[in-house]
Design an enzyme around this catalytic site. Structure first.
Site, PDB file in Angstrom:
ATOM      1  N   SER A   1      55.455 -44.850 -86.316  1.00  0.00           N
ATOM      2  CA  SER A   1      54.899 -43.487 -86.255  1.00  0.00           C
ATOM      3  C   SER A   1      56.084 -42.547 -86.215  1.00  0.00           C
ATOM      4  CB  SER A   1      54.065 -43.318 -84.980  1.00  0.00           C
ATOM      5  OG  SER A   1      53.887 -41.956 -84.663  1.00  0.00           O
TER       6      SER A   1
ATOM      7  N   TYR B   1      52.736 -43.852 -75.912  1.00  0.00           N
ATOM      8  CA  TYR B   1      52.580 -44.131 -77.351  1.00  0.00           C
ATOM      9  C   TYR B   1      53.950 -44.124 -78.044  1.00  0.00           C
ATOM     10  CZ  TYR B   1      50.802 -43.812 -82.125  1.00  0.00           C
ATOM     11  OH  TYR B   1      50.533 -44.054 -83.454  1.00  0.00           O
TER      12      TYR B   1
HETATM   13  P1  NAD Z   1      42.041 -47.046 -86.294  1.00  0.00           P
HETATM   14  O1  NAD Z   1      41.635 -46.864 -84.875  1.00  0.00           O
HETATM   15  O2  NAD Z   1      41.236 -46.434 -87.376  1.00  0.00           O
HETATM   16  O3  NAD Z   1      42.197 -48.613 -86.589  1.00  0.00           O
HETATM   17  C1  NAD Z   1      42.894 -49.465 -85.723  1.00  0.00           C
HETATM   18  C2  NAD Z   1      42.333 -50.868 -85.878  1.00  0.00           C
HETATM   19  O4  NAD Z   1      43.079 -51.726 -84.975  1.00  0.00           O
HETATM   20  C3  NAD Z   1      40.853 -50.999 -85.467  1.00  0.00           C
HETATM   21  O5  NAD Z   1      40.142 -51.707 -86.439  1.00  0.00           O
HETATM   22  C4  NAD Z   1      40.908 -51.745 -84.141  1.00  0.00           C
HETATM   23  O6  NAD Z   1      39.759 -52.564 -83.905  1.00  0.00           O
HETATM   24  C5  NAD Z   1      42.160 -52.582 -84.321  1.00  0.00           C
HETATM   25  N1  NAD Z   1      42.718 -53.017 -83.042  1.00  0.00           N
HETATM   26  C6  NAD Z   1      42.922 -52.279 -81.920  1.00  0.00           C
HETATM   27  N2  NAD Z   1      43.404 -53.054 -80.933  1.00  0.00           N
HETATM   28  C7  NAD Z   1      43.526 -54.306 -81.434  1.00  0.00           C
HETATM   29  C8  NAD Z   1      43.952 -55.542 -80.908  1.00  0.00           C
HETATM   30  N3  NAD Z   1      44.352 -55.657 -79.628  1.00  0.00           N
HETATM   31  N4  NAD Z   1      43.937 -56.639 -81.695  1.00  0.00           N
HETATM   32  C9  NAD Z   1      43.519 -56.563 -82.997  1.00  0.00           C
HETATM   33  N5  NAD Z   1      43.085 -55.409 -83.546  1.00  0.00           N
HETATM   34  C10 NAD Z   1      43.092 -54.294 -82.782  1.00  0.00           C
HETATM   35  O7  NAD Z   1      43.575 -46.553 -86.352  1.00  0.00           O
HETATM   36  P2  NAD Z   1      44.497 -46.018 -87.579  1.00  0.00           P
HETATM   37  O8  NAD Z   1      44.583 -44.550 -87.488  1.00  0.00           O
HETATM   38  O9  NAD Z   1      44.124 -46.661 -88.844  1.00  0.00           O
HETATM   39  O10 NAD Z   1      45.911 -46.555 -87.059  1.00  0.00           O
HETATM   40  C11 NAD Z   1      46.487 -47.742 -87.533  1.00  0.00           C
HETATM   41  C12 NAD Z   1      47.947 -47.795 -87.087  1.00  0.00           C
HETATM   42  O11 NAD Z   1      48.642 -46.667 -87.591  1.00  0.00           O
HETATM   43  C13 NAD Z   1      48.138 -47.780 -85.568  1.00  0.00           C
HETATM   44  O12 NAD Z   1      49.187 -48.667 -85.231  1.00  0.00           O
HETATM   45  C14 NAD Z   1      48.555 -46.351 -85.280  1.00  0.00           C
HETATM   46  O13 NAD Z   1      49.358 -46.243 -84.137  1.00  0.00           O
HETATM   47  C15 NAD Z   1      49.339 -46.026 -86.540  1.00  0.00           C
HETATM   48  N6  NAD Z   1      49.432 -44.596 -86.816  1.00  0.00           N
HETATM   49  C16 NAD Z   1      48.299 -43.853 -87.020  1.00  0.00           C
HETATM   50  C17 NAD Z   1      48.430 -42.497 -87.275  1.00  0.00           C
HETATM   51  C18 NAD Z   1      47.225 -41.633 -87.510  1.00  0.00           C
HETATM   52  O14 NAD Z   1      47.383 -40.400 -87.503  1.00  0.00           O
HETATM   53  N7  NAD Z   1      46.054 -42.180 -87.744  1.00  0.00           N
HETATM   54  C19 NAD Z   1      49.700 -41.902 -87.316  1.00  0.00           C
HETATM   55  C20 NAD Z   1      50.817 -42.699 -87.101  1.00  0.00           C
HETATM   56  C21 NAD Z   1      50.673 -44.056 -86.865  1.00  0.00           C
END
Ligand code: NAD
Length: 257
Positions: free
Chosen positions: A141, A154
């Site tokens: 991130s 985070y």
């Molecule tokens: P999301 O919540 O839409 O999806 C996350 C997925 O991870 C879900 O399907 C959830 O069930 C799964 N998950 C959570 N805990 C878990 C575990 N212990 N074991 C297995 N699966 C697990 O999130 P997203 O926005 O798609 O984010 C995905 C990644 O991208 C994350 O690592 C997040 O930190 C990173 N990220 C997101 C953003 C954003 O703005 N959305 C920005 C920077 C980084």
């Protein structure tokens, strides 16, 4: 170009948001995709949706923070054939400064976002070594390298994802394993919608607009835009790239001044 034909890819958190977009993109590029997600129902729903478009996908219910569970599932997949690609994408959000972050929350964020990546690396790298190489892509991130307000735990967890990326890239150069990470700014996923709904009830539209504008480009990224960069970084065309962190941030890192 960017074909993943005959490649097997593990995608954690592949049931939702960015992971789902990566799963769809990789399946479309010909990979055999394994979705590893905590949410079994949503993972199977995602897999069946992708299968309907001709993709080769299997879903697995896994909590990546649990090492024995993670090792067991990844070993089972490895018995079927080589694992070529690991995308460590599963992660959860947390809002808070050091003063408002409880010990339980700190431990939970570390367990899922950081230890979860370690567990998947721990389980997968030996198989990649044995099979002559592979590609790892971690979802970090912009919080890993910038001071984002109210994101103490985070940011800690994502800083560790970035440094694990560098460590793995260095340690396994000789084993033909590449390791990179992507650092997105805000991507429009359920992760962001859930945060807005919880934190600003009744002001969702206004806050969505405001958060969109924090990216100089004036909007959030779409998950498919992360999927496209992930496809490139995991393809043979990116064979010269390892130990790199790719911001995908609408100008957030360099143009926010
Ligand atoms: P999301 O919540 O839409 O999806 C996350 C997925 O991870 C879900 O399907 C959830 O069930 C799964 N998950 C959570 N805990 C878990 C575990 N212990 N074991 C297995 N699966 C697990 O999130 P997203 O926005 O798609 O984010 C995905 C990644 O991208 C994350 O690592 C997040 O930190 C990173 N990220 C997101 C953003 C954003 O703005 N959305 C920005 C920077 C980084």
């Amino acid at each position: 170009m960017f074909s993943l034909q005959n490649k097997t890819a593990l995608i954690t958190g592949g049931a939702s948001g960015i992971g789902l977009a990566i799963s769809k993109t990789f399946a479309q590029a010909g990979a055999s995709v394994h979705i590893l997600d905590l949410n079994a129902d949503q993972a199977e729903q995602a897999a069946s949706e992708i299968r309907q478009t001709g993709g080769l996908v299997t879903s697995h219910a896994v909590d990546v923070s649990n090492q024995s569970q993670t090792v067991e599932v990844i070993n089972q997949i490895a018995e079927q054939g080589p694992i070529h690609i690991l995308v460590n994408n599963a992660g959860v959000s947390h809002i808070g400064t050091v003063e408002t972050t409880t010990e339980a929350d700190f431990d939970r964020i570390f367990r899922i976002n950081t230890k979860g990546v370690y567990n998947c690396l721990f389980a997968t790298i030996p198989h990649m070594k044995k099979n002559g190489g592979g590609v790892v892509l971690n979802m970090a991130s912009i919080a890993a390298t910038l001071g984002i307000p109210d994101r103490f735990a985070y940011s800690m967890s994502k800083g560790a994802v970035l440094t694990m990326t560098l460590s793995v890239a260095k340690d396994y150069l000789k084993d033909n394993i590449r390791c990179n990470c992507i650092s997105p700014a805000r991507v429009h996923t359920p992760f962001v919608d859930g945060f807005i709904a919880r934190t600003y009830p009744g002001r969702e539209a206004e806050m969505f607009e405001k958060l969109s504008k924090t990216q100089p480009i004036g909007r959030m990224a779409e998950p498919e835009e992360v999927g496209a960069l992930a496809l490139y970084l995991c393809s043979d065309e990116a064979g010269f790239i390892t130990g790199c962190d790719y911001p995908l941030d609408g100008g957030f890192t360099r143009l926010n001044n």
